[in-house]
Design an enzyme around this catalytic site. Sequence first.
Site, short mmCIF file in Angstrom:
data_model
loop_
_atom_site.label_atom_id
_atom_site.label_comp_id
_atom_site.label_asym_id
_atom_site.label_seq_id
_atom_site.Cartn_x
_atom_site.Cartn_y
_atom_site.Cartn_z
N HIS A 73 -34.25 -17.83 11.36
CA HIS A 73 -34.89 -16.92 12.30
C HIS A 73 -35.36 -15.65 11.59
O HIS A 73 -34.69 -15.14 10.68
CB HIS A 73 -34.00 -16.61 13.50
N ASP A 75 -36.02 -12.69 13.17
CA ASP A 75 -35.67 -11.44 13.85
C ASP A 75 -34.30 -10.92 13.41
O ASP A 75 -33.48 -11.65 12.83
CB ASP A 75 -35.69 -11.61 15.37
N ASP A 99 -27.76 -11.70 7.90
CA ASP A 99 -28.13 -12.48 9.09
C ASP A 99 -29.58 -12.22 9.44
O ASP A 99 -29.89 -11.36 10.24
CB ASP A 99 -27.20 -12.08 10.24
N GLU A 129 -34.04 -15.16 17.86
CA GLU A 129 -32.75 -15.87 17.94
C GLU A 129 -31.65 -14.96 18.45
O GLU A 129 -30.66 -15.43 19.03
CB GLU A 129 -32.38 -16.41 16.55
N GLU A 130 -31.79 -13.64 18.21
CA GLU A 130 -30.69 -12.71 18.49
C GLU A 130 -30.61 -12.27 19.96
O GLU A 130 -29.72 -11.49 20.31
CB GLU A 130 -30.83 -11.46 17.60
N GLU A 158 -28.08 -20.01 8.50
CA GLU A 158 -27.23 -18.93 8.99
C GLU A 158 -26.26 -18.48 7.90
O GLU A 158 -25.95 -19.24 6.98
CB GLU A 158 -26.44 -19.40 10.21
N HIS A 332 -24.63 -8.07 11.87
CA HIS A 332 -24.81 -7.04 12.91
C HIS A 332 -24.08 -5.74 12.59
O HIS A 332 -24.12 -4.81 13.40
CB HIS A 332 -24.37 -7.56 14.29
#
Length: 357
Positions: A73, A75, A99, A129-130, A158, A332
């Site tokens: 992903h 984003d 990530d 995706e987030e 991932e 994150h």
Amino acid sequence: MENPLTPEVLADPVALTRALVDIESVSLDEKAIADCVEEVLRAVPHLSTHRHGNTVMARTELGRATRVVLAGHLDTVPLNNNFPSTMRGDLMYGCGTSDMKSGVAFALHLAVSLPDPRYDVTYFFYEAEEIESKYNGLHLVAQAYPQWLEADFAVLLEPTYGIVEAGCQGTMRAVVTTHGERAHAARSWHGVNAIHGAGEVLRRLGAYEARRVTIDGCDYREGLNAVRVNGGVAGNVIPDRCEIEINYRYAPDRDPAAAEAHLREVFAGFDLAVTDAAAGAAPGLDNPPAQEFLAAVGAAPIGKFGWTDVARFAAMGIPALNFGPGDPNLAHHRDEHVEIGKIREGAATLHRWLASA
């Protein structure tokens, strides 16, 4: 803007990771990075490239008997004073380093540098995706162009710290509601306190013993927890309602129906409503490309704690696993970072796996 993904950058997964990190792409704002990725891929003669929204797909058409997917992903979560990237010794810091732009860099590097892989390869660079599933690029492509996702095996890039995390847990959210009767707090015996009634729900949660399940040699540990409690009317009112929000992470040997049945057994006698559910994914390690991938990694796989988009592939009958250089424990975080050595090792692993014999 001038595309920072130059041929020199594309040739080096480390430089490519940093260039991708330095293109801001918080969820729903992926146009700039998707434009850059699309421009690169459309210039590669051995790929057929298509775009849907801010999701870019490119694929080889070599007539191989097997097709595999590499998906990542584009984003990130919102920035947190961690943009643009910085270097500190052997560590690259910045939003998305772990990530999962380091994983995206693997796929983009291979897409442009490996014209003759042993399998046909579909490269997916997808949006959103987030955040909520309705925005997820894989979800949107599955609805609009399901043929783009057809494959025999998939690797989701991932963060896994360079090991294989197979399958994923299912996830379910539910609300257990206790009911009472309102009354004035000065005459509480005229009512029934719904918050007090939640005590039995919390007691059952405190006494709950989570399963540990082994599937294809991978261990999955379940979890059942209260994550939010809502109740109360006013400072002088006995409440007639209390809601306890439950999060259930379950092993992939259960489907959502079985997970819900288990919750109803645990909370028998209470009002329970499921508010969200997503199936897990079995490891699928007996698939021949998976076996060859494990051999290239050279380390035993473990079960994935948490839900990832491998479940979307599993729902379509495509075995999938997670593999990437980042540390999932840093995802994150404000100090999110990735080790340069892990980027180089992971890129070499994927090249060993995909390069023609």
